[in-house]
Each structure stands twice: as structure tokens, then as C-alpha cells.
Motif scaffolding. Structure first.
Motif, PDB file in Angstrom:
ATOM      1  N   MET A   1       0.841  -1.185   0.000  1.00 18.46           N
ATOM      2  CA  MET A   1       0.000   0.000   0.000  1.00 18.46           C
ATOM      3  C   MET A   1       0.887   1.250   0.000  1.00 18.46           C
ATOM      4  N   LEU A   2       0.574   2.157  -0.884  1.00 14.22           N
ATOM      5  CA  LEU A   2       1.358   3.384  -1.015  1.00 14.22           C
ATOM      6  C   LEU A   2       0.832   4.459  -0.067  1.00 14.22           C
ATOM      7  N   THR A   3       1.745   5.241   0.475  1.00 15.30           N
ATOM      8  CA  THR A   3       1.348   6.379   1.298  1.00 15.30           C
ATOM      9  C   THR A   3       1.007   7.562   0.390  1.00 15.30           C
ATOM     10  N   GLY A   4       0.435   8.608   0.960  1.00 15.66           N
ATOM     11  CA  GLY A   4       0.090   9.797   0.187  1.00 15.66           C
ATOM     12  C   GLY A   4       1.313  10.460  -0.413  1.00 15.66           C
ATOM     13  N   LYS A   5       2.397  10.494   0.344  1.00 15.70           N
ATOM     14  CA  LYS A   5       3.633  11.101  -0.142  1.00 15.70           C
ATOM     15  C   LYS A   5       4.198  10.316  -1.326  1.00 15.70           C
ATOM     16  N   GLN A   6       4.135   8.988  -1.252  1.00 16.10           N
ATOM     17  CA  GLN A   6       4.619   8.158  -2.357  1.00 16.10           C
ATOM     18  C   GLN A   6       3.750   8.345  -3.595  1.00 16.10           C
ATOM     19  N   LYS A   7       2.439   8.432  -3.408  1.00 19.38           N
ATOM     20  CA  LYS A   7       1.550   8.644  -4.556  1.00 19.38           C
ATOM     21  C   LYS A   7       1.811   9.988  -5.216  1.00 19.38           C
ATOM     22  N   ARG A   8       2.054  11.029  -4.420  1.00 21.08           N
ATOM     23  CA  ARG A   8       2.380  12.342  -4.986  1.00 21.08           C
ATOM     24  C   ARG A   8       3.657  12.278  -5.811  1.00 21.08           C
ATOM     25  N   PHE A   9       4.661  11.581  -5.290  1.00 17.96           N
ATOM     26  CA  PHE A   9       5.920  11.435  -6.007  1.00 17.96           C
ATOM     27  C   PHE A   9       5.695  10.700  -7.333  1.00 17.96           C
ATOM     28  N   LEU A  10       4.925   9.613  -7.305  1.00 21.35           N
ATOM     29  CA  LEU A  10       4.676   8.837  -8.522  1.00 21.35           C
ATOM     30  C   LEU A  10       3.843   9.623  -9.534  1.00 21.35           C
ATOM     31  N   ARG A  11       2.874  10.408  -9.056  1.00 21.07           N
ATOM     32  CA  ARG A  11       2.083  11.243  -9.967  1.00 21.07           C
ATOM     33  C   ARG A  11       2.962  12.267 -10.669  1.00 21.07           C
ATOM     34  N   SER A  12       3.871  12.884  -9.924  1.00 20.58           N
ATOM     35  CA  SER A  12       4.752  13.892 -10.545  1.00 20.58           C
ATOM     36  C   SER A  12       5.725  13.237 -11.518  1.00 20.58           C
ATOM     37  N   THR A  13       6.174  12.038 -11.205  1.00 21.02           N
ATOM     38  CA  THR A  13       7.080  11.316 -12.104  1.00 21.02           C
ATOM     39  C   THR A  13       6.350  10.889 -13.373  1.00 21.02           C
ATOM     40  N   ALA A  14       5.096  10.473 -13.238  1.00 21.23           N
ATOM     41  CA  ALA A  14       4.330   9.973 -14.382  1.00 21.23           C
ATOM     42  C   ALA A  14       3.788  11.087 -15.269  1.00 21.23           C
ATOM     43  N   HIS A  15       3.846  12.316 -14.804  1.00 18.55           N
ATOM     44  CA  HIS A  15       3.258  13.428 -15.552  1.00 18.55           C
ATOM     45  C   HIS A  15       3.794  13.519 -16.980  1.00 18.55           C
ATOM     46  N   HIS A  16       5.073  13.271 -17.169  1.00 19.94           N
ATOM     47  CA  HIS A  16       5.692  13.438 -18.488  1.00 19.94           C
ATOM     48  C   HIS A  16       5.661  12.164 -19.325  1.00 19.94           C
ATOM     49  N   LEU A  17       5.131  11.071 -18.796  1.00 16.70           N
ATOM     50  CA  LEU A  17       5.070   9.818 -19.542  1.00 16.70           C
ATOM     51  C   LEU A  17       3.921   9.839 -20.542  1.00 16.70           C
ATOM     52  N   GLN A  18       4.100   9.099 -21.628  1.00 20.81           N
ATOM     53  CA  GLN A  18       3.031   8.909 -22.595  1.00 20.81           C
ATOM     54  C   GLN A  18       2.336   7.575 -22.305  1.00 20.81           C
ATOM     55  N   PRO A  19       1.015   7.499 -22.517  1.00 17.93           N
ATOM     56  CA  PRO A  19       0.329   6.211 -22.321  1.00 17.93           C
ATOM     57  C   PRO A  19       0.866   5.166 -23.299  1.00 17.93           C
ATOM     58  N   ILE A  20       1.132   3.960 -22.784  1.00 18.94           N
ATOM     59  CA  ILE A  20       1.661   2.916 -23.662  1.00 18.94           C
ATOM     60  C   ILE A  20       0.636   1.827 -23.961  1.00 18.94           C
ATOM     61  N   PHE A  21      -0.519   1.869 -23.286  1.00 16.76           N
ATOM     62  CA  PHE A  21      -1.609   0.934 -23.567  1.00 16.76           C
ATOM     63  C   PHE A  21      -2.899   1.717 -23.701  1.00 16.76           C
ATOM     64  N   GLN A  22      -3.845   1.134 -24.465  1.00 22.07           N
ATOM     65  CA  GLN A  22      -5.165   1.722 -24.617  1.00 22.07           C
ATOM     66  C   GLN A  22      -6.199   0.641 -24.353  1.00 22.07           C
ATOM     67  N   VAL A  23      -7.218   0.988 -23.586  1.00 22.04           N
ATOM     68  CA  VAL A  23      -8.333   0.084 -23.337  1.00 22.04           C
ATOM     69  C   VAL A  23      -9.491   0.579 -24.175  1.00 22.04           C
ATOM     70  N   GLY A  24      -9.973  -0.280 -25.072  1.00 24.47           N
ATOM     71  CA  GLY A  24     -11.031   0.118 -25.987  1.00 24.47           C
ATOM     72  C   GLY A  24     -12.291  -0.683 -25.787  1.00 24.47           C
ATOM     73  N   LYS A  25     -12.973  -0.941 -26.874  1.00 30.44           N
ATOM     74  CA  LYS A  25     -14.270  -1.604 -26.843  1.00 30.44           C
ATOM     75  C   LYS A  25     -14.197  -3.007 -26.251  1.00 30.44           C
ATOM     76  N   GLY A  26     -13.080  -3.686 -26.476  1.00 34.03           N
ATOM     77  CA  GLY A  26     -12.935  -5.043 -25.959  1.00 34.03           C
ATOM     78  C   GLY A  26     -12.776  -5.101 -24.449  1.00 34.03           C
ATOM     79  N   GLY A  27     -12.456  -3.992 -23.826  1.00 32.48           N
ATOM     80  CA  GLY A  27     -12.284  -3.969 -22.377  1.00 32.48           C
ATOM     81  C   GLY A  27     -10.977  -4.622 -21.953  1.00 32.48           C
ATOM     82  N   VAL A  28     -10.950  -5.076 -20.716  1.00 32.90           N
ATOM     83  CA  VAL A  28      -9.753  -5.691 -20.139  1.00 32.90           C
ATOM     84  C   VAL A  28      -9.807  -7.190 -20.394  1.00 32.90           C
ATOM     85  N   ASN A  29      -8.706  -7.751 -20.948  1.00 30.31           N
ATOM     86  CA  ASN A  29      -8.645  -9.194 -21.157  1.00 30.31           C
ATOM     87  C   ASN A  29      -7.326  -9.749 -20.629  1.00 30.31           C
TER      88      ASN A  29
END
Length: 96
Positions: A1-29
Motif C-alpha cells: 500500500m502506497l502512502t500519500g507522499k509516495q503517490k504524490r511522487f509517482l504522480r509527478s514522475t508519471a506526468h511526463h510519460l506517454q500512455p503505452i496501452f489503450q483500453v477500448g471496446k474489448g475492455g480488459v482481457n
């Protein structure tokens, strides 16, 4: 389980990342979850975008992906999900 401080750090790190997966009509498989597990092992932190034609709501998709990949759901913002899982072999991020 992540703490609030860890989540803030990960959110700031992920800000500049591009999405590498897309979930579409087929949903999660099973194949998508397998690929996400492999990507998390290589990168530790990934973004996933949910397309407009996805029939499931974003919370359901986020929970299904995090449970299937045994990852932490960092954030769901708009149609973007951020997942984190500590890598066994390729540790890159040091959490506060």
C-alpha cells in the motif's frame, strides 16, 4: 500500500510519460493484463489511456488492471490510469 507522499511522487514522475496501452471496446482481457505485467516489470510506472468506445467505466477498468497485474493504482485522472509496481530485477524508482 502506497502512502500519500509516495503517490504524490509517482504522480509527478508519471506526468511526463506517454500512455503505452489503450483500453477500448474489448475492455480488459487476459492478454492485456499479461502485457501490462511485462511492461511494469520493465518500467515500474506506466500510463494507460481509456478510449471513448470503452464500455466499462474507468474505475472498473483501473481496479481490474491493478488487481490482475498485482500493481498499485496510483491515480485515475480523466481517461488516464497510472499504475506502479516495484520491479524485481530492474529497480529504477526510489520511493520517498
Amino acid at each position: 500500500m502506497l502512502t500519500g507522499k509516495q503517490k504524490r511522487f509517482l504522480r509527478s514522475t508519471a506526468h511526463h510519460l506517454q500512455p503505452i496501452f489503450q483500453v477500448g471496446k474489448g475492455g480488459v482481457n487476459d492478454n492485456m493484463i499479461k502485457q501490462i505485467k511485462e511492461a511494469l516489470e520493465a518500467r515500474e510506472l506506466i500510463k494507460i489511456s481509456i478510449l471513448q468506445n470503452c464500455e466499462e467505466d474507468r474505475e472498473t477498468v483501473g481496479n481490474a488492471l491493478s488487481a490482475g497485474a498485482n500493481a498499485e493504482l496510483v491515480q485515475i485522472i480523466g481517461n488516464t490510469i497510472i499504475l506502479y509496481k516495484e520491479s524485481q530485477d530492474n529497480k529504477q524508482l526510489e520511493l520517498p
